[in-house]
Design a protein around this motif. Sequence first.
Motif, PDB file in Angstrom:
ATOM      1  N   LYS A   1      -2.448  -2.424  -4.742  1.00 51.68           N
ATOM      2  CA  LYS A   1      -1.945  -3.647  -4.160  1.00 51.68           C
ATOM      3  C   LYS A   1      -1.828  -3.460  -2.762  1.00 51.68           C
ATOM      4  CE  LYS A   1       2.082  -6.561  -4.876  1.00 51.68           C
ATOM      5  NZ  LYS A   1       3.437  -6.293  -4.844  1.00 51.68           N
TER       6      LYS A   1
ATOM      7  N   GLU B   1      -4.113  -5.627  -0.088  1.00 53.60           N
ATOM      8  CA  GLU B   1      -3.476  -6.435   1.006  1.00 53.60           C
ATOM      9  C   GLU B   1      -4.061  -6.196   2.411  1.00 53.60           C
ATOM     10  OE1 GLU B   1       0.755  -6.424   0.937  1.00 53.60           O
ATOM     11  OE2 GLU B   1       0.643  -7.318  -0.952  1.00 53.60           O
TER      12      GLU B   1
ATOM     13  N   VAL C   1      -7.649  -7.929   2.706  1.00 56.23           N
ATOM     14  CA  VAL C   1      -7.514  -9.413   3.232  1.00 56.23           C
ATOM     15  C   VAL C   1      -6.692  -9.730   4.569  1.00 56.23           C
ATOM     16  CG1 VAL C   1      -7.461 -10.270   0.818  1.00 56.23           C
ATOM     17  CG2 VAL C   1      -5.149  -9.654   1.665  1.00 56.23           C
ATOM     18  N   GLY C   2      -6.247  -8.491   5.074  1.00 58.64           N
ATOM     19  CA  GLY C   2      -5.735  -8.489   6.380  1.00 58.64           C
ATOM     20  C   GLY C   2      -4.204  -8.792   6.329  1.00 58.64           C
ATOM     21  N   LYS C   3      -3.479  -8.767   5.206  1.00 53.70           N
ATOM     22  CA  LYS C   3      -2.008  -9.154   4.968  1.00 53.70           C
ATOM     23  C   LYS C   3      -1.110  -7.860   5.524  1.00 53.70           C
ATOM     24  CE  LYS C   3       1.003 -10.738   1.647  1.00 53.70           C
ATOM     25  NZ  LYS C   3       1.083 -10.704   0.112  1.00 53.70           N
ATOM     26  N   LEU C   4      -1.940  -6.753   5.476  1.00 53.07           N
ATOM     27  CA  LEU C   4      -1.116  -5.551   5.670  1.00 53.07           C
ATOM     28  C   LEU C   4      -2.194  -4.735   6.497  1.00 53.07           C
ATOM     29  CD1 LEU C   4       1.169  -3.584   4.842  1.00 53.07           C
ATOM     30  CD2 LEU C   4      -0.405  -2.530   3.062  1.00 53.07           C
ATOM     31  N   SER C   5      -1.482  -3.894   7.712  1.00 54.09           N
ATOM     32  CA  SER C   5      -2.366  -3.088   8.374  1.00 54.09           C
ATOM     33  C   SER C   5      -2.032  -1.716   7.782  1.00 54.09           C
ATOM     34  CB  SER C   5      -1.683  -3.155  10.066  1.00 54.09           C
ATOM     35  OG  SER C   5      -1.592  -1.852  10.587  1.00 54.09           O
TER      36      SER C   5
END
Length: 249
Positions: free
Chosen positions: A151, A155, A158-162
Amino acid sequence: MKDIQLDPKRIPQHVAIIMDGNGRWAKKKGELRIFGHTNGVDSVREALTAAVEVGVQYLTLYAFSTENWNRPKEEIAALMDLLVQSIYNEIDELNSKGVKLETIGDVEILPKTCQNALIDAKKKTKYNKKITLILALSYSSRREIAHAIKKMTQEVVVGKLSSDSINEDLISSYLSTANYPDPELLIRTSGENRVSNFLMWQLAYTELYFTKILWPDFKKKNFFRAIYDYQKRERRFGKTSDQILNENV
Ligand code: IPE
Ligand code: IPE
Ligand code: MG
């Protein structure tokens, strides 16, 4: 009445139990394994009542592991039936005790009857505040960790999490136990001294308590004894004993 004097200020917030030994208990009595599982339900009630009495906030019970799917299919079916029956039999009692029921594990692969019973029980007990009873069903710690990594990776892609933000707390928040503190105490019955793929991340600093008692023989006093044992221990978290003693003065 409990004859064991517990320190009310040092009650663990979260206790986890590996409920083991049902099969051997039944075998000793010349009965089928499922007889042990059925009697194990009484011990669940004992542990839960004891936990409520001393003010434990979270009780996690290992009820069925991912590996348990490898058991004979008759035993699996009997266990699933027992789960459904027990939920329906106990739901009023759970409610009256203020128990909130939750689950961890791949519940969506359990038979539909189990899923429905669980959905119903969770809904009915949702607002209860006294204790959270977490049933680990089709649970495996490595699977849970692999799922969290998958998960997080998705993320990141897709750039949702660094990736820079990945640390221990973040990993904990991607596990199914994100809403619970780590257990301070783990109890395993039946004399096996292993973790069997249970809460391996969460148990990093948990006190382990192993007892030879088979799960269907586990009573309230055994739960209190485990807490008593826990209270005698010095939890150092890597520090020295002197440091801990100075912190407590
Ligand atoms: C624990 O008792 C219950 C489950 C794993 C579902 P066991 O069924 O493992 O009992 P033993 O270890 O064979 O005695
Ligand atoms: C662990 O018990 C799982 C549960 C208590 C649900 P097992 O009896 O399956 O564990 P192992 O296989 O002996 O380690
Ligand atoms: Mg076992």
